[in-house]
Design an enzyme around this catalytic site. Structure first.
Site, PDB file in Angstrom:
ATOM      1  CD  GLU A   1       8.338  12.989 -15.128  1.00 37.10           C
ATOM      2  OE1 GLU A   1       7.334  13.706 -15.183  1.00 37.10           O
ATOM      3  OE2 GLU A   1       9.489  13.456 -15.010  1.00 37.10           O
TER       4      GLU A   1
ATOM      5  CG  HIS B   1      -1.717  -1.255   1.386  1.00 40.10           C
ATOM      6  ND1 HIS B   1      -2.932  -1.514   0.788  1.00 40.10           N
ATOM      7  CD2 HIS B   1      -1.394  -2.373   2.079  1.00 40.10           C
ATOM      8  CE1 HIS B   1      -3.332  -2.732   1.120  1.00 40.10           C
ATOM      9  NE2 HIS B   1      -2.421  -3.281   1.895  1.00 40.10           N
TER      10      HIS B   1
END
Ligand code: ARG
Length: 463
Positions: free
Chosen positions: A289, A155
Protein backbone atom coordinates in the site's frame (compact mmCIF):
# COMPACT_ATOMS: atom_id res chain seq x y z
CA UNK A 1 30.48 38.49 4.68
CA UNK A 2 29.78 36.30 1.65
CA UNK A 3 32.29 35.51 -1.11
CA UNK A 4 30.97 38.48 -3.09
CA UNK A 5 31.64 40.78 -0.08
CA UNK A 6 33.37 43.46 -2.18
CA UNK A 7 30.20 44.83 -3.73
CA UNK A 8 28.17 44.89 -0.51
CA UNK A 9 28.25 47.06 2.58
CA UNK A 10 26.23 44.72 4.72
CA UNK A 11 25.03 41.12 4.60
CA UNK A 12 21.54 39.67 4.62
CA UNK A 13 19.89 38.89 7.95
CA UNK A 14 19.87 35.37 9.34
CA UNK A 15 16.41 34.44 8.14
CA UNK A 16 17.05 35.73 4.62
CA UNK A 17 20.34 33.84 4.57
CA UNK A 18 18.55 30.65 5.53
CA UNK A 19 15.78 31.27 3.02
CA UNK A 20 18.27 31.67 0.19
CA UNK A 21 20.45 28.72 1.11
CA UNK A 22 20.58 25.28 -0.45
CA UNK A 23 23.27 23.88 1.83
CA UNK A 24 21.15 21.15 3.36
CA UNK A 25 20.11 19.50 0.11
CA UNK A 26 23.48 20.25 -1.48
CA UNK A 27 25.18 17.88 0.93
CA UNK A 28 23.91 15.08 -1.31
CA UNK A 29 26.23 16.29 -4.05
CA UNK A 30 29.32 17.16 -2.02
CA UNK A 31 31.45 14.41 -3.54
CA UNK A 32 30.39 15.46 -7.03
CA UNK A 33 31.26 19.07 -6.20
CA UNK A 34 34.73 18.09 -5.10
CA UNK A 35 35.28 15.89 -8.16
CA UNK A 36 34.23 18.81 -10.36
CA UNK A 37 36.61 21.21 -8.60
CA UNK A 38 39.53 18.79 -8.79
CA UNK A 39 38.99 18.35 -12.53
CA UNK A 40 38.62 22.09 -13.06
CA UNK A 41 41.84 22.86 -11.15
CA UNK A 42 43.76 20.19 -13.00
CA UNK A 43 42.63 21.55 -16.34
CA UNK A 44 43.50 25.12 -15.23
CA UNK A 45 47.05 23.98 -14.42
CA UNK A 46 47.40 22.01 -17.65
CA UNK A 47 46.37 25.14 -19.55
CA UNK A 48 48.89 27.25 -17.64
CA UNK A 49 46.12 29.31 -16.02
CA UNK A 50 47.23 28.39 -12.49
CA UNK A 51 50.58 26.95 -11.44
CA UNK A 52 51.26 23.29 -10.85
CA UNK A 53 52.02 24.04 -7.17
CA UNK A 54 48.70 25.79 -6.70
CA UNK A 55 46.92 22.88 -8.34
CA UNK A 56 48.71 20.38 -6.12
CA UNK A 57 47.76 22.35 -3.00
CA UNK A 58 44.14 22.61 -4.21
CA UNK A 59 43.98 18.92 -5.00
CA UNK A 60 45.36 17.83 -1.64
CA UNK A 61 43.15 20.31 0.20
CA UNK A 62 40.04 19.11 -1.62
CA UNK A 63 40.86 15.49 -0.90
CA UNK A 64 41.24 16.26 2.80
CA UNK A 65 37.89 18.04 2.79
CA UNK A 66 36.27 15.13 0.94
CA UNK A 67 37.60 12.79 3.59
CA UNK A 68 36.17 14.93 6.39
CA UNK A 69 32.80 15.19 4.66
CA UNK A 70 32.83 11.44 4.25
CA UNK A 71 33.66 10.67 7.87
CA UNK A 72 31.29 13.32 9.20
CA UNK A 73 33.91 15.57 10.79
CA UNK A 74 33.46 18.43 8.32
CA UNK A 75 31.73 21.36 9.98
CA UNK A 76 29.03 22.82 7.78
CA UNK A 77 28.57 26.52 8.41
CA UNK A 78 24.98 27.72 8.09
CA UNK A 79 26.32 31.00 6.75
CA UNK A 80 27.42 29.22 3.59
CA UNK A 81 24.69 29.44 1.00
CA UNK A 82 25.57 26.21 -0.73
CA UNK A 83 28.03 23.36 -0.99
CA UNK A 84 30.14 25.25 -3.52
CA UNK A 85 30.78 28.11 -1.10
CA UNK A 86 31.21 25.78 1.86
CA UNK A 87 33.92 23.76 0.15
CA UNK A 88 35.71 26.68 -1.51
CA UNK A 89 35.55 28.74 1.70
CA UNK A 90 37.03 25.93 3.78
CA UNK A 91 39.71 25.23 1.18
CA UNK A 92 40.78 28.86 1.12
CA UNK A 93 40.84 29.07 4.90
CA UNK A 94 43.10 26.04 4.91
CA UNK A 95 45.49 26.60 2.02
CA UNK A 96 45.17 30.34 1.44
CA UNK A 97 45.93 31.90 -1.96
CA UNK A 98 45.85 28.74 -4.11
CA UNK A 99 42.32 28.11 -2.81
CA UNK A 100 41.33 31.61 -3.85
CA UNK A 101 42.43 30.79 -7.43
CA UNK A 102 40.17 27.73 -7.77
CA UNK A 103 37.16 29.67 -9.03
CA UNK A 104 39.10 31.15 -11.98
CA UNK A 105 37.04 30.82 -15.15
CA UNK A 106 34.15 29.25 -13.30
CA UNK A 107 30.81 30.31 -11.87
CA UNK A 108 28.57 28.54 -9.41
CA UNK A 109 26.14 28.41 -12.32
CA UNK A 110 28.20 25.95 -14.35
CA UNK A 111 29.45 24.38 -11.13
CA UNK A 112 25.99 23.47 -9.84
CA UNK A 113 24.98 22.23 -13.28
CA UNK A 114 28.06 20.02 -13.34
CA UNK A 115 27.42 18.66 -9.84
CA UNK A 116 23.80 17.94 -10.65
CA UNK A 117 24.67 16.11 -13.84
CA UNK A 118 27.23 13.96 -12.05
CA UNK A 119 24.67 13.30 -9.30
CA UNK A 120 21.95 12.43 -11.81
CA UNK A 121 24.29 9.97 -13.51
CA UNK A 122 25.07 8.33 -10.16
CA UNK A 123 21.39 8.17 -9.21
CA UNK A 124 20.51 6.59 -12.56
CA UNK A 125 23.26 4.08 -12.14
CA UNK A 126 21.96 3.09 -8.72
CA UNK A 127 18.39 2.86 -10.00
CA UNK A 128 19.47 0.76 -12.97
CA UNK A 129 21.02 -1.76 -10.58
CA UNK A 130 17.82 -1.82 -8.51
CA UNK A 131 15.77 -2.27 -11.67
CA UNK A 132 17.89 -5.23 -12.71
CA UNK A 133 17.61 -6.82 -9.26
CA UNK A 134 13.82 -6.46 -9.28
CA UNK A 135 13.53 -7.92 -12.77
CA UNK A 136 15.68 -10.87 -11.76
CA UNK A 137 13.29 -11.60 -8.88
CA UNK A 138 10.30 -11.35 -11.23
CA UNK A 139 11.95 -13.71 -13.71
CA UNK A 140 12.72 -16.26 -11.03
CA UNK A 141 9.17 -16.04 -9.69
CA UNK A 142 7.79 -16.42 -13.22
CA UNK A 143 9.94 -19.47 -13.80
CA UNK A 144 8.98 -21.01 -10.47
CA UNK A 145 5.26 -20.43 -11.05
CA UNK A 146 5.33 -21.00 -14.76
CA UNK A 147 2.47 -23.52 -14.84
CA UNK A 148 0.25 -22.13 -12.10
CA UNK A 149 -3.12 -21.54 -13.75
CA UNK A 150 -5.05 -18.46 -12.70
CA UNK A 151 -7.91 -16.39 -14.04
CA UNK A 152 -6.83 -13.63 -16.39
CA UNK A 153 -8.94 -10.51 -16.02
CA UNK A 154 -10.35 -7.72 -18.08
CA UNK A 155 -12.38 -5.08 -16.24
CA UNK A 156 -11.35 -7.08 -13.16
CA UNK A 157 -13.87 -9.72 -14.31
CA UNK A 158 -12.81 -13.27 -15.08
CA UNK A 159 -11.81 -13.36 -18.74
CA UNK A 160 -9.66 -16.33 -19.76
CA UNK A 161 -7.27 -18.61 -17.88
CA UNK A 162 -3.62 -17.58 -17.97
CA UNK A 163 -0.42 -18.88 -16.42
CA UNK A 164 0.94 -17.01 -13.41
CA UNK A 165 4.36 -17.11 -15.03
CA UNK A 166 2.92 -15.17 -17.96
CA UNK A 167 1.23 -12.65 -15.66
CA UNK A 168 4.47 -12.00 -13.77
CA UNK A 169 6.43 -11.67 -16.99
CA UNK A 170 4.14 -8.83 -18.05
CA UNK A 171 5.67 -6.88 -15.16
CA UNK A 172 9.15 -7.92 -16.24
CA UNK A 173 8.57 -6.20 -19.58
CA UNK A 174 7.15 -3.08 -17.95
CA UNK A 175 10.27 -2.77 -15.81
CA UNK A 176 12.41 -3.48 -18.87
CA UNK A 177 10.98 -0.35 -20.46
CA UNK A 178 11.79 1.52 -17.25
CA UNK A 179 15.36 0.33 -17.59
CA UNK A 180 15.46 1.90 -21.05
CA UNK A 181 14.05 5.16 -19.67
CA UNK A 182 16.64 5.23 -16.87
CA UNK A 183 19.44 4.65 -19.36
CA UNK A 184 18.02 7.48 -21.49
CA UNK A 185 17.94 9.80 -18.45
CA UNK A 186 21.52 8.88 -17.70
CA UNK A 187 22.52 9.63 -21.29
CA UNK A 188 20.76 12.99 -21.07
CA UNK A 189 22.73 13.88 -17.94
CA UNK A 190 25.99 12.75 -19.47
CA UNK A 191 27.18 16.10 -20.88
CA UNK A 192 29.63 18.59 -19.42
CA UNK A 193 28.50 22.16 -18.67
CA UNK A 194 31.79 23.24 -17.03
CA UNK A 195 33.41 26.15 -18.78
CA UNK A 196 30.10 27.84 -19.48
CA UNK A 197 30.93 29.99 -16.43
CA UNK A 198 28.09 32.36 -15.46
CA UNK A 199 26.35 32.11 -18.85
CA UNK A 200 28.59 33.33 -21.65
CA UNK A 201 31.76 31.27 -21.44
CA UNK A 202 35.05 32.81 -20.32
CA UNK A 203 38.13 34.64 -21.60
CA UNK A 204 40.49 32.11 -20.00
CA UNK A 205 41.76 29.46 -22.41
CA UNK A 206 39.81 26.65 -20.76
CA UNK A 207 39.88 23.18 -22.28
CA UNK A 208 36.31 22.08 -21.81
CA UNK A 209 36.87 18.75 -23.53
CA UNK A 210 39.56 18.02 -20.96
CA UNK A 211 37.22 18.44 -17.98
CA UNK A 212 34.68 16.32 -19.86
CA UNK A 213 37.26 13.57 -20.08
CA UNK A 214 38.45 13.95 -16.50
CA UNK A 215 34.89 13.77 -15.17
CA UNK A 216 33.76 10.94 -17.45
CA UNK A 217 31.27 13.00 -19.46
CA UNK A 218 30.89 11.65 -22.96
CA UNK A 219 29.84 15.01 -24.44
CA UNK A 220 30.53 18.69 -23.88
CA UNK A 221 27.53 21.00 -23.98
CA UNK A 222 27.90 23.20 -27.09
CA UNK A 223 26.07 26.29 -25.78
CA UNK A 224 27.09 28.04 -22.57
CA UNK A 225 23.63 29.50 -21.95
CA UNK A 226 21.93 26.15 -22.42
CA UNK A 227 24.63 24.57 -20.23
CA UNK A 228 23.78 26.65 -17.15
CA UNK A 229 20.01 26.69 -17.52
CA UNK A 230 19.12 23.19 -18.70
CA UNK A 231 17.53 20.82 -16.20
CA UNK A 232 15.86 18.52 -18.74
CA UNK A 233 17.97 15.60 -17.59
CA UNK A 234 16.41 15.90 -14.13
CA UNK A 235 12.97 15.87 -15.71
CA UNK A 236 13.98 12.77 -17.65
CA UNK A 237 15.08 11.14 -14.43
CA UNK A 238 11.87 12.10 -12.64
CA UNK A 239 9.76 10.92 -15.56
CA UNK A 240 11.58 7.59 -15.60
CA UNK A 241 11.00 7.34 -11.83
CA UNK A 242 7.32 8.28 -12.22
CA UNK A 243 6.60 5.64 -14.84
CA UNK A 244 8.44 3.01 -12.86
CA UNK A 245 6.50 3.97 -9.71
CA UNK A 246 3.29 3.67 -11.73
CA UNK A 247 4.32 0.12 -12.66
CA UNK A 248 5.19 -0.68 -9.06
CA UNK A 249 1.87 0.76 -7.96
CA UNK A 250 0.01 -1.54 -10.36
CA UNK A 251 2.00 -4.52 -9.13
CA UNK A 252 1.35 -3.56 -5.52
CA UNK A 253 -2.35 -3.11 -6.19
CA UNK A 254 -2.41 -6.72 -7.39
CA UNK A 255 -0.49 -7.83 -4.33
CA UNK A 256 -3.04 -6.06 -2.13
CA UNK A 257 -5.95 -7.64 -4.03
CA UNK A 258 -4.40 -11.09 -4.21
CA UNK A 259 -3.77 -11.18 -0.48
CA UNK A 260 -7.39 -10.40 0.43
CA UNK A 261 -9.63 -13.12 1.84
CA UNK A 262 -11.77 -12.75 -1.29
CA UNK A 263 -8.90 -13.61 -3.63
CA UNK A 264 -6.61 -15.65 -1.40
CA UNK A 265 -4.13 -16.09 -4.25
CA UNK A 266 -1.05 -15.30 -2.18
CA UNK A 267 0.08 -14.95 1.42
CA UNK A 268 2.71 -12.34 2.08
CA UNK A 269 5.66 -13.26 4.23
CA UNK A 270 5.41 -11.94 7.79
CA UNK A 271 8.47 -9.82 6.98
CA UNK A 272 6.39 -7.86 4.49
CA UNK A 273 3.15 -7.44 6.46
CA UNK A 274 1.96 -5.69 9.58
CA UNK A 275 -0.67 -6.37 12.21
CA UNK A 276 -3.27 -4.17 13.81
CA UNK A 277 -3.04 -2.56 17.23
CA UNK A 278 -6.67 -3.48 17.91
CA UNK A 279 -7.70 -6.36 15.61
CA UNK A 280 -5.62 -9.40 16.54
CA UNK A 281 -6.39 -11.31 13.35
CA UNK A 282 -5.09 -8.69 10.93
CA UNK A 283 -2.24 -9.15 8.50
CA UNK A 284 -2.03 -6.07 6.37
CA UNK A 285 -0.09 -5.55 3.13
CA UNK A 286 1.19 -2.16 4.38
CA UNK A 287 4.32 -2.10 2.28
CA UNK A 288 2.47 -2.74 -0.95
CA UNK A 289 0.00 0.00 0.00
CA UNK A 290 2.79 2.37 0.94
CA UNK A 291 4.50 1.81 -2.39
CA UNK A 292 1.20 2.51 -4.15
CA UNK A 293 0.86 5.67 -2.04
CA UNK A 294 4.41 6.89 -2.63
CA UNK A 295 3.72 6.93 -6.36
CA UNK A 296 1.84 10.16 -5.77
CA UNK A 297 4.80 11.97 -4.29
CA UNK A 298 7.07 10.93 -7.16
CA UNK A 299 4.54 12.28 -9.68
CA UNK A 300 4.52 15.41 -7.51
CA UNK A 301 8.28 15.72 -7.84
CA UNK A 302 7.97 15.61 -11.63
CA UNK A 303 5.17 18.15 -11.77
CA UNK A 304 6.99 20.44 -9.32
CA UNK A 305 10.07 20.64 -11.54
CA UNK A 306 8.08 21.03 -14.74
CA UNK A 307 6.30 23.93 -13.06
CA UNK A 308 9.51 25.48 -11.74
CA UNK A 309 11.04 25.39 -15.21
CA UNK A 310 8.17 26.92 -17.12
CA UNK A 311 8.66 30.56 -18.02
CA UNK A 312 12.27 30.76 -16.87
CA UNK A 313 14.12 33.19 -19.10
CA UNK A 314 17.68 32.33 -20.07
CA UNK A 315 20.07 31.79 -18.48
CA UNK A 316 20.57 31.01 -14.75
CA UNK A 317 17.79 32.01 -12.38
CA UNK A 318 17.71 31.31 -8.69
CA UNK A 319 14.50 29.33 -9.23
CA UNK A 320 16.83 26.60 -10.45
CA UNK A 321 17.99 26.05 -6.90
CA UNK A 322 14.58 24.47 -6.30
CA UNK A 323 15.30 21.63 -8.69
CA UNK A 324 17.31 19.39 -6.38
CA UNK A 325 15.04 17.89 -3.70
CA UNK A 326 12.58 16.47 -6.22
CA UNK A 327 14.93 14.26 -8.23
CA UNK A 328 16.66 13.09 -5.05
CA UNK A 329 13.33 12.25 -3.46
CA UNK A 330 12.05 10.54 -6.61
CA UNK A 331 15.21 8.47 -6.97
CA UNK A 332 15.37 7.46 -3.32
CA UNK A 333 11.68 6.62 -3.26
CA UNK A 334 11.88 4.49 -6.39
CA UNK A 335 15.00 2.76 -5.13
CA UNK A 336 13.36 1.84 -1.82
CA UNK A 337 10.11 0.76 -3.48
CA UNK A 338 11.89 -1.49 -5.99
CA UNK A 339 13.70 -3.18 -3.14
CA UNK A 340 10.48 -3.66 -1.16
CA UNK A 341 8.62 -5.03 -4.18
CA UNK A 342 11.42 -7.46 -4.96
CA UNK A 343 11.39 -8.65 -1.34
CA UNK A 344 7.62 -9.12 -1.31
CA UNK A 345 7.62 -11.16 -4.51
CA UNK A 346 10.60 -13.24 -3.48
CA UNK A 347 9.08 -14.23 -0.14
CA UNK A 348 5.35 -14.49 -0.86
CA UNK A 349 3.56 -17.85 -0.84
CA UNK A 350 1.50 -18.60 -3.92
CA UNK A 351 -1.67 -20.71 -3.59
CA UNK A 352 -1.98 -22.56 -6.94
CA UNK A 353 -5.08 -24.49 -5.82
CA UNK A 354 -7.00 -21.29 -5.10
CA UNK A 355 -5.90 -19.72 -8.35
CA UNK A 356 -6.88 -22.80 -10.33
CA UNK A 357 -10.25 -23.04 -8.58
CA UNK A 358 -10.93 -19.41 -9.45
CA UNK A 359 -9.80 -19.96 -13.03
CA UNK A 360 -12.63 -22.49 -13.36
CA UNK A 361 -15.30 -20.03 -12.33
CA UNK A 362 -16.77 -17.15 -14.25
CA UNK A 363 -17.16 -19.05 -17.55
CA UNK A 364 -13.52 -18.48 -18.49
CA UNK A 365 -13.85 -21.29 -21.06
CA UNK A 366 -16.54 -19.45 -23.04
CA UNK A 367 -14.23 -18.09 -25.74
CA UNK A 368 -12.75 -21.52 -26.35
CA UNK A 369 -16.18 -23.12 -26.56
CA UNK A 370 -17.12 -20.53 -29.19
CA UNK A 371 -13.83 -21.19 -31.00
CA UNK A 372 -14.68 -24.92 -30.91
CA UNK A 373 -17.83 -24.23 -32.90
CA UNK A 374 -16.09 -21.79 -35.22
CA UNK A 375 -13.39 -24.35 -35.98
CA UNK A 376 -16.19 -26.73 -36.98
CA UNK A 377 -17.41 -24.26 -39.52
CA UNK A 378 -19.91 -22.07 -37.66
CA UNK A 379 -19.26 -18.34 -38.28
CA UNK A 380 -17.61 -16.93 -35.13
CA UNK A 381 -20.39 -14.36 -34.58
CA UNK A 382 -22.99 -17.15 -34.53
CA UNK A 383 -20.80 -19.25 -32.25
CA UNK A 384 -20.46 -16.26 -29.90
CA UNK A 385 -24.26 -15.99 -29.67
CA UNK A 386 -24.74 -19.74 -29.13
CA UNK A 387 -22.23 -19.77 -26.27
CA UNK A 388 -23.66 -16.56 -24.84
CA UNK A 389 -27.02 -18.32 -24.64
CA UNK A 390 -25.36 -21.35 -23.06
CA UNK A 391 -23.82 -19.11 -20.38
CA UNK A 392 -27.23 -17.59 -19.71
CA UNK A 393 -28.67 -21.09 -19.46
CA UNK A 394 -25.93 -22.06 -16.99
CA UNK A 395 -26.54 -18.97 -14.89
CA UNK A 396 -30.25 -19.72 -14.71
CA UNK A 397 -29.55 -23.32 -13.65
CA UNK A 398 -26.67 -22.53 -11.30
CA UNK A 399 -24.18 -24.48 -13.39
CA UNK A 400 -20.75 -23.98 -14.86
CA UNK A 401 -20.01 -24.85 -18.50
CA UNK A 402 -18.11 -27.92 -17.29
CA UNK A 403 -21.29 -29.17 -15.53
CA UNK A 404 -23.28 -29.35 -18.77
CA UNK A 405 -24.07 -32.75 -20.25
CA UNK A 406 -23.28 -33.50 -23.87
CA UNK A 407 -27.06 -33.43 -24.48
CA UNK A 408 -27.28 -29.91 -23.09
CA UNK A 409 -24.37 -28.83 -25.31
CA UNK A 410 -25.95 -30.47 -28.33
CA UNK A 411 -29.29 -28.80 -27.63
CA UNK A 412 -27.40 -25.53 -28.17
CA UNK A 413 -25.63 -26.79 -31.29
CA UNK A 414 -25.41 -30.23 -32.94
CA UNK A 415 -21.77 -29.46 -33.74
CA UNK A 416 -20.80 -30.23 -30.13
CA UNK A 417 -19.25 -33.65 -29.60
CA UNK A 418 -17.72 -35.46 -26.63
CA UNK A 419 -14.31 -33.86 -27.23
CA UNK A 420 -15.70 -30.51 -26.02
CA UNK A 421 -14.46 -31.42 -22.53
CA UNK A 422 -10.85 -30.69 -23.47
CA UNK A 423 -11.87 -27.11 -24.25
CA UNK A 424 -13.30 -26.71 -20.75
CA UNK A 425 -10.08 -27.38 -18.87
CA UNK A 426 -8.37 -24.13 -17.73
CA UNK A 427 -4.84 -25.51 -18.08
CA UNK A 428 -5.64 -26.86 -21.54
CA UNK A 429 -7.19 -23.53 -22.52
CA UNK A 430 -4.17 -21.52 -21.33
CA UNK A 431 -1.63 -23.90 -22.82
CA UNK A 432 -3.31 -23.91 -26.23
CA UNK A 433 -2.29 -20.26 -26.69
CA UNK A 434 1.15 -20.82 -28.09
CA UNK A 435 1.39 -18.02 -30.62
CA UNK A 436 4.39 -15.79 -29.89
CA UNK A 437 3.65 -13.79 -26.73
CA UNK A 438 0.71 -15.98 -25.72
CA UNK A 439 0.10 -17.56 -22.33
CA UNK A 440 0.59 -21.21 -23.41
CA UNK A 441 3.36 -23.10 -21.60
CA UNK A 442 5.56 -23.42 -24.69
CA UNK A 443 5.16 -19.75 -25.58
CA UNK A 444 5.97 -18.69 -22.01
CA UNK A 445 9.08 -20.88 -22.00
CA UNK A 446 10.18 -19.07 -25.16
CA UNK A 447 9.34 -15.72 -23.57
CA UNK A 448 11.27 -16.58 -20.42
CA UNK A 449 14.35 -17.35 -22.48
CA UNK A 450 14.01 -14.04 -24.29
CA UNK A 451 13.58 -12.17 -21.01
CA UNK A 452 16.54 -13.96 -19.42
CA UNK A 453 18.78 -13.16 -22.39
CA UNK A 454 17.77 -9.48 -22.29
CA UNK A 455 18.42 -9.26 -18.57
CA UNK A 456 21.83 -10.88 -18.89
CA UNK A 457 22.76 -8.50 -21.68
CA UNK A 458 21.60 -5.47 -19.72
CA UNK A 459 23.29 -6.64 -16.52
CA UNK A 460 26.63 -6.63 -18.33
CA UNK A 461 26.37 -2.92 -19.19
CA UNK A 462 29.39 -1.16 -17.69
CA UNK A 463 27.29 1.64 -16.15
N1 ARG B 1 23.01 27.62 -4.78
C1 ARG B 1 22.84 27.84 -6.15
C2 ARG B 1 21.96 26.73 -6.75
O1 ARG B 1 21.84 25.75 -6.12
C3 ARG B 1 24.14 27.83 -6.87
C4 ARG B 1 24.21 28.75 -8.05
C5 ARG B 1 23.99 30.13 -7.59
N2 ARG B 1 24.30 31.09 -8.58
C6 ARG B 1 23.95 32.35 -8.42
N3 ARG B 1 24.31 33.18 -9.32
N4 ARG B 1 23.17 32.75 -7.44
O2 ARG B 1 21.41 26.87 -7.79
Amino acid sequence: MALWGGRFEKGVDAFTQEFGASLEVDKAMASQDIAGSRAHARMLAEQGIISGEDQAAIDEGLQRIAQRIEDGSFIWDVNDEDVHMAVEGELTREIGTPGARLHTGRSRNDQVACDLRLLAKDLCNHLIQGNIALRRVLLDAAEKNLDVVMPGYTHLQHAQPVLLGHHLLAYFWMFSRDFTRLVAAQTAADANPLGAAALAGTTYPLDRKRTSKLLGFSRTIPNSMDAVSDRDYLLDLEYACSVSMMHLSRLCEEIVLWSTTEFGFITLSDSYATGSSIMPQKKNPDFAELTRGKTGRVYGDLIALLTTMKSLPLAYNKDLQECKEGPLDAAHTLSDCMEIAAGMIETMTVHPDVMLAQAKTGFTAATDVADYLAKKGMPFRDAHRVVGELVLYCEKHGKGLEDLTLEEFQAASPLFEADIVKDLDPAGIANARVTYGGTGHDAVVEQLAEARALLEKESEKPE
